[in-house]
Structures are given as C-alpha cells and as structure tokens.
Scaffold this motif. Structure first.
Motif, short mmCIF file in Angstrom:
data_model
loop_
_atom_site.label_atom_id
_atom_site.label_comp_id
_atom_site.label_asym_id
_atom_site.label_seq_id
_atom_site.Cartn_x
_atom_site.Cartn_y
_atom_site.Cartn_z
N GLY A 71 45.28 37.06 31.16
CA GLY A 71 45.40 38.07 30.09
C GLY A 71 44.67 37.89 28.69
O GLY A 71 44.14 38.76 28.11
N GLU A 72 45.07 36.81 28.23
CA GLU A 72 44.66 36.20 26.93
C GLU A 72 43.03 36.33 26.90
O GLU A 72 42.24 36.73 26.10
N PHE A 73 42.63 35.89 28.12
CA PHE A 73 40.92 36.02 28.35
C PHE A 73 40.45 37.42 28.15
O PHE A 73 39.63 37.59 27.29
N THR A 74 41.00 38.19 28.87
CA THR A 74 40.53 39.70 28.71
C THR A 74 40.72 40.31 27.32
O THR A 74 39.72 40.91 26.75
N HIS A 75 41.97 39.84 26.71
CA HIS A 75 42.13 40.40 25.37
C HIS A 75 40.96 39.78 24.43
O HIS A 75 40.53 40.41 23.50
N ALA A 76 40.72 38.65 24.59
CA ALA A 76 39.83 38.01 23.73
C ALA A 76 38.37 38.52 23.89
O ALA A 76 37.69 38.94 22.88
N ILE A 77 37.87 38.93 25.06
CA ILE A 77 36.63 39.72 25.52
C ILE A 77 36.69 41.08 25.00
O ILE A 77 35.55 41.45 24.36
N PHE A 78 37.73 41.71 25.33
CA PHE A 78 37.57 43.20 24.82
C PHE A 78 38.23 43.48 23.60
O PHE A 78 38.07 44.70 23.18
N GLY A 79 39.32 42.70 23.17
CA GLY A 79 39.91 43.10 21.93
C GLY A 79 41.10 44.12 22.24
O GLY A 79 41.47 44.23 23.29
N GLU A 80 41.50 44.55 21.16
CA GLU A 80 42.81 45.47 21.27
C GLU A 80 42.22 46.75 21.89
O GLU A 80 41.30 47.21 21.57
N MET A 81 43.33 47.59 22.70
CA MET A 81 42.79 48.78 23.13
C MET A 81 42.99 49.86 21.91
O MET A 81 43.70 49.72 20.83
N ASN A 82 42.00 50.87 21.99
CA ASN A 82 42.02 51.66 21.03
C ASN A 82 43.24 52.70 21.22
O ASN A 82 43.82 52.62 22.28
N GLU A 83 43.70 53.47 20.14
CA GLU A 83 44.78 54.50 20.16
C GLU A 83 44.85 55.46 21.38
O GLU A 83 45.79 55.69 21.94
N TYR A 84 43.78 56.19 21.68
CA TYR A 84 43.58 56.80 22.60
C TYR A 84 43.95 56.34 24.09
O TYR A 84 44.77 56.75 24.87
N LYS A 86 45.85 53.53 24.52
CA LYS A 86 47.10 53.13 24.48
C LYS A 86 47.99 54.38 24.67
O LYS A 86 49.05 54.39 25.43
N THR A 87 47.73 55.59 24.14
CA THR A 87 48.59 56.94 24.51
C THR A 87 48.45 57.07 25.90
O THR A 87 49.48 57.36 26.50
N PHE A 88 47.32 57.00 26.71
CA PHE A 88 47.24 57.38 27.85
C PHE A 88 47.97 56.31 28.82
O PHE A 88 48.61 56.82 29.72
N VAL A 89 47.95 54.98 28.46
CA VAL A 89 48.62 54.08 29.34
C VAL A 89 50.17 54.30 28.96
O VAL A 89 50.85 54.29 30.23
N ARG A 90 50.67 54.51 27.87
CA ARG A 90 51.85 54.80 27.51
C ARG A 90 52.41 56.07 28.42
O ARG A 90 53.56 55.94 29.04
N LYS A 91 51.61 57.14 28.57
CA LYS A 91 51.96 58.51 29.48
C LYS A 91 52.01 58.00 30.65
O LYS A 91 52.97 58.51 31.58
N ALA A 92 51.00 57.14 31.26
CA ALA A 92 51.20 56.72 32.75
C ALA A 92 52.54 55.97 33.06
O ALA A 92 53.05 56.38 34.15
N TYR A 93 52.88 54.99 32.20
CA TYR A 93 53.85 54.22 32.40
C TYR A 93 55.22 54.98 32.35
O TYR A 93 55.95 54.73 33.39
N MET A 94 55.27 56.01 31.43
CA MET A 94 56.25 56.87 31.38
C MET A 94 56.40 57.75 32.74
O MET A 94 57.74 57.84 33.14
N LYS A 95 55.58 57.87 33.36
CA LYS A 95 55.78 58.77 34.29
C LYS A 95 55.86 57.90 35.45
O LYS A 95 56.81 58.29 36.62
N LEU A 96 55.28 56.67 35.66
CA LEU A 96 55.76 55.89 36.55
C LEU A 96 57.45 55.21 36.69
O LEU A 96 58.07 55.19 37.60
N ASP A 97 57.73 55.04 35.26
CA ASP A 97 59.22 54.63 35.10
C ASP A 97 59.96 55.75 34.96
O ASP A 97 60.79 55.82 34.04
N PHE A 98 60.16 56.49 36.11
CA PHE A 98 61.03 58.00 36.20
C PHE A 98 62.49 57.68 35.99
O PHE A 98 63.16 58.30 35.33
N ASN A 99 63.12 56.34 36.13
CA ASN A 99 64.32 55.96 36.19
C ASN A 99 64.50 55.54 34.77
O ASN A 99 65.83 55.04 34.30
N LYS A 100 63.52 55.25 33.94
CA LYS A 100 63.77 54.70 32.51
C LYS A 100 64.43 53.33 32.56
O LYS A 100 65.24 53.10 31.74
N THR A 101 64.18 52.51 33.45
CA THR A 101 64.57 51.23 33.39
C THR A 101 63.72 50.00 32.75
O THR A 101 64.24 48.91 32.39
#
Length: 116
Positions: A71-84, A86-101
C-alpha cells in the motif's frame, strides 16, 4: 525518475505488479523484502540503477524494518487520490456498508459487485 518510468508504462503494469506482489506475499502480510521488490521490478522490465534502487528503498522502507508495504509502495508511486476520486470511493463504500458497521465483509461485496 522511477515514478515517471512507471507512469509511462501504464495501468496494466501497475495492476500486474499488484497481482505479482500478492502472489509473492506467501504469508499474506502485505510486506515485501528488498529482494522481492527488486525481482518484481525485473520481471516487469522496470529495472533501475542500483543507486536509484537504494534511494527508492530508503523512501519506501520508512519504518526501517527492511520490508515494504505494498500500500505504501502504490501511494509513493501515485501519490494522494484527488478529491473527485476520494468522493467516488466514499460513495461506493457507503453503498457497500449498508449496515453502517464500518467494515464490509466479502459476502456483501459479492452481492454488489461483479468484475465481469
């Protein structure tokens, strides 16, 4: 220099490296040795001069345990995710975590995602 070389090679090399790293990670702890990283780069024709490899290793092995976290290797290569993204990943995660656990079991991921 390494980041530029890797980004020119494209997405397939990155995904291939990820798959290769997972195959090499026999104890499934997400860590790779110096030799394993060097071998993976060689397999994907991403060989770099020894001096540059040592500099790369010093950056990646920030915990100084002579292992690199994938994970650190990929982060070092690609850097931080852009805001767009990050927002997309959060929305996808919220949809997957429908029980809010706060975690998503693979069974729930399989219900919502088809890799085909």
């Amino acid at each position: 220099i390494f980041r530029e070389t890797l980004s020119k090679r494209g997405f397939r090399v990155i995904t291939g490296l990820g798959k290769y790293f997972r195959q090499m990670d026999k104890n499934r702890n997400g860590l790779l040795s110096r030799a394993a990283l060097k071998e993976a780069l060689k397999v994907f024709h991403l060989e770099i001069p020894e001096g540059e490899f040592e500099s790369l290793w010093l950056i990646l092995d920030d915990s100084k345990n002579d292992k690199v976290d994938y994970g650190e290797f990929t982060h070092a290569i690609f850097g931080e995710m852009n805001e767009y993204r990050k927002t997309f990943v959060r929305k996808a995660y919220m949809k997957l975590d429908f029980n809010k656990t706060g975690s998503v079991p693979m069974v729930d991921v399989r219900k919502c995602y088809c890799a085909k």
